[in-house]
Scaffold this active site. Structure first.
Site, PDB file in Angstrom:
ATOM      1  N   GLU A 170       0.811  -1.225   0.000  1.00  0.00           N
ATOM      2  CA  GLU A 170       0.000   0.000   0.000  1.00  0.00           C
ATOM      3  C   GLU A 170       0.842   1.272   0.000  1.00  0.00           C
ATOM      4  O   GLU A 170       0.487   2.259   0.620  1.00  0.00           O
ATOM      5  CB  GLU A 170      -1.012  -0.004   1.159  1.00  0.00           C
TER       6      GLU A 170
ATOM      7  N   HIS B 142      -1.976  -1.542  10.442  1.00  0.00           N
ATOM      8  CA  HIS B 142      -1.471  -2.916  10.432  1.00  0.00           C
ATOM      9  C   HIS B 142      -0.267  -3.028  11.363  1.00  0.00           C
ATOM     10  O   HIS B 142       0.471  -2.061  11.553  1.00  0.00           O
ATOM     11  CB  HIS B 142      -1.039  -3.340   9.025  1.00  0.00           C
TER      12      HIS B 142
END
Length: 662
Positions: free
Chosen positions: A369, A646
């Site tokens: 990402e 995350h």
């Protein structure tokens, strides 16, 4: 294979692409800011809590017409730019390979000596993280913001953690189960620049973390210390510049003055050692940066917050700090072990932890990402202070190479301390929904990590991927896992220059890292859990389909709690995740079939440790037959607390050659 160091084959196309993007960018930026103004994060809401309720509404009323007017004015230029930009993507290369030319810029990395496959073997450390570097308006839907500043801070924290010195502690004691025979990463000062091996005997009381004081020998980034590092011999090629301290119970925990002086100044202690820690311990370290000010939230901080640090204890007493001649305080954060877990799983062959830092001497880093191009440049600039080789801007745009139009790249980024020999990228053609707008795929890399005395190259394979994110698309993810295996097999065949009869290359490891977007315990992910990938590759956290090891925790954080005081720093998040109740409060758990109550209400009745969707896999297949690969450490990392939703993960592999040390 030629590695692509620029996105286009010639400068004319590069200039034309820059011109077209310059026409598009104002419209893109204005649209991004307009949407972002309507999507506040919980952090911004708390910051505005004391403001009058009408103040934010007034700001939106004023700025929205301005953004809209400028957006409309920039649309014609954006359309012209798009008509130029889109066809150019057919000539664009699938990635950019960046190699640091100025080695002095990499002031956080210790010099690597070429591995000659002698001795017992060598360890390699791999890290993986989803950093959520989307355009700011989209990132806000994950409750993170200010993508450009986050990119810089993420890079700084990663390199600060990885460039720390490494401490390894080996304890041989049948009565101790709270610390296993494994290596630990920590922060310790260099001792007067002396790189020679030293050994002392001492009795040490079990603690969570240590404080060391040593002579302030100045910056470790000087050319002199670099030369010392490069010239220091090491019988064990897995370590560099080793300083060894032996701790055993044969002296009843008493420490002689001369012995302690050789390690760390003039620390004195007496008293019997705790029986549960009798045994041998070895501590090895490598140099690090200068100590910088700041706590764990500071960009230049190399340590956890001060309140988490406890003093060294030798025997039953603390080290006499008044006898230590020192100007700098260096903190050594030793991994915390849960004795209950270790007692239940004494057959575990490797160490595991929840760490507030990225592992010391991190060799390879796989990120997902990293979608925003400007953020990718800022991140790359920071990572180059530690990693010499980086592959970024990976993917395709427009309609080139995939079935549907792609607005953003794959978001993959790879960084390495070892040279990249070959690289290849493939785009998943079956993306659905919002995921189809990104060129999600797989990046395959071949790196050279050494050579044998017979001039055979020692290589390793690393794959980085990001699968379909939508919860119900299990068949899509299974198809992508099939393609991942096929592409990896083709990549290994096409890049191999060896034959069985005359091997020119010896394969040391084959690792897959990435965000696979399914967990091993959810009933909705059974197809992925039983995929054939897990018959060829091993997951250190997994017992079998549907069952993780008890110490494994989820890697997906609840976005709503990212800025809570309890978890907003690496140290605080580490402490919270070490308790079951803390995990239930701040990790995302597998979705329940009963949706009558809020998420946190459902969590109270759930068992397990959260959704673990970020994976580190390795295989023993296709490697050099005479070598053995096994996991040495596995870590869940909290150093990016407040910067992404995350948890990064890291794995250290030991490649054993089966030979004795010379």
């Amino acid at each position: 294979m030629v590695l692509y160091t620029s996105p286009f084959p010639n400068s004319f196309l590069s200039v034309l692409h820059s011109f077209s993007w310059g026409l598009i960018f104002p419209c893109y930026w204005l649209a991004d800011r307009l949407v972002a103004s309507f999507v506040p994060t919980t952090y911004e809401k708390r910051q505005r809590a004391d403001d009058p309720c009408y103040f934010h509404a007034l700001c939106i009323i004023i700025t929205t017409p301005i953004y809209l007017a400028l957006l409309v004015a920039s649309l014609p230029f954006a359309l012209i730019g798009f008509l130029l930009w889109s066809p150019l993507q057919s000539a664009r290369r699938p990635y950019i390979y960046s190699r640091l030319e100025d080695k002095n810029h990499a002031n956080g990395a210790t010099l690597l000596t070429e591995w000659k496959a002698a001795g017992n073997g060598k360890s390699f450390c791999f890290g993986s993280a989803n950093v959520c570097l989307l355009p700011d308006s989209l990132a806000r839907f994950n409750n993170v913001f200010n993508t450009q500043a986050r990119a810089k801070e993420i890079g700084q924290r990663i390199r600060n953690g990885a460039s720390r010195p490494q401490i390894k502690i080996y304890i041989d004691s049948p009565t101790n189960t709270s610390i296993s025979a494994a290596s630990f990463s920590s922060l310790v000062s260099p001792q007067g620049g002396d790189n020679s091996n030293r050994t002392v005997n001492a009795g040490i009381k079990r603690t969570t973390s240590m404080e060391y004081k040593g002579d302030n020998s100045g910056s470790n980034n000087s050319e002199e210390s670099r030369e010392d590092k490069g010239g220091a011999g090491d019988p064990n090629e897995g370590e560099e510049n080793t300083c060894i301290v032996r701790i055993n119970g044969e002296d009843n925990g008493h420490v002689s003055d001369t012995e302690t002086d050789t390690v760390n100044g003039q620390a004195h202690a007496s008293g019997p050692a705790e029986p549960s820690l009798e045994g041998d311990a070895e501590i090895s370290k490598t140099p690090n940066h200068k100590q910088k000010d700041g706590d764990s939230g500071s960009l230049d901080s190399y340590s956890a917050s001060r309140e988490s640090l406890v003093k060294v204890r030798v025997g039953d007493g603390t080290v006499d700090q008044s006898t230590v001649n020192n100007k700098l305080l260096y903190k050594a954060s030793i991994m915390k072990k849960t004795s209950v877990r270790k007692k239940k799983h004494t057959d575990e062959t490797f160490d595991h932890e929840i760490s507030a830092f990225f592992p010391a001497n991190l060799d390879f880093l796989c990120l997902q990402e990293v979608f925003d191009k400007r953020a990718a440049e800022k991140l790359k600039e920071q990572l180059h202070h530690y990693f010499e080789y980086i592959v970024y801007d990976v993917g395709v745009y427009s309609c080139h190479g995939c079935c549907s139009f792609k607005f953003v790249n794959s978001g993959l980024l790879f960084a390495s301390r070892y040279p990249v020999m070959d690289a290849a990228y493939h785009c998943y053609p079956n993306g659905r929904g919002m995921d189809s707008l990104a060129s999600k795929g797989a990046l395959f890399l071949k790196v050279q990590v050494g050579s044998t005395p017979q001039d055979q190259r020692i290589v390793g394979y690393i794959s980085c991927t990001h699968l379909q994110a939508i919860a119900g698309d299990t068949t899509v993810r299974c198809e992508q896992l099939d393609m991942l295996q096929d592409w990896l097999s083709e990549f290994r065949k096409s890049t191999s220059s060896s034959s069985t009869a005359n091997p020119e290359e010896l394969v040391a490891f084959d690792v897959i890292c990435g965000d696979l977007n399914f967990d091993n315990c959810s009933s909705e992910d059974k197809l992925e859990q039983q995929h054939s990938l897990f018959t060829h590759y091993k997951d250190p956290c997994r017992i079998g389909p549907g069952e993780d090891k008890p110490w494994a925790i989820g890697t997906l954080l609840d976005p709503e709690g990212l800025y809570d005081e309890e978890v907003c720093t690496p140290d605080n998040l580490q402490k919270v995740l070490e308790s079951e109740e803390g995990r239930k409060g701040y990790l995302v758990y597998p979705t329940s079939k009963n949706h009558n109550s809020s998420q946190k209400g459902r969590k109270a009745s759930l068992k397990g440790n959260g959704r673990r969707i970020d994976y580190m896999l390795y295989t023993e297949e296709g490697l050099y037959l005479e070598w053995k690969v096994e996991v040495e450490e596995f870590s869940f990392i909290t150093q990016l607390a407040g910067l992404t939703d995350h948890l990064p993960v890291a794995m250290r592999l030991m490649v054993s050659t089966g030979e004795d040390d010379p």
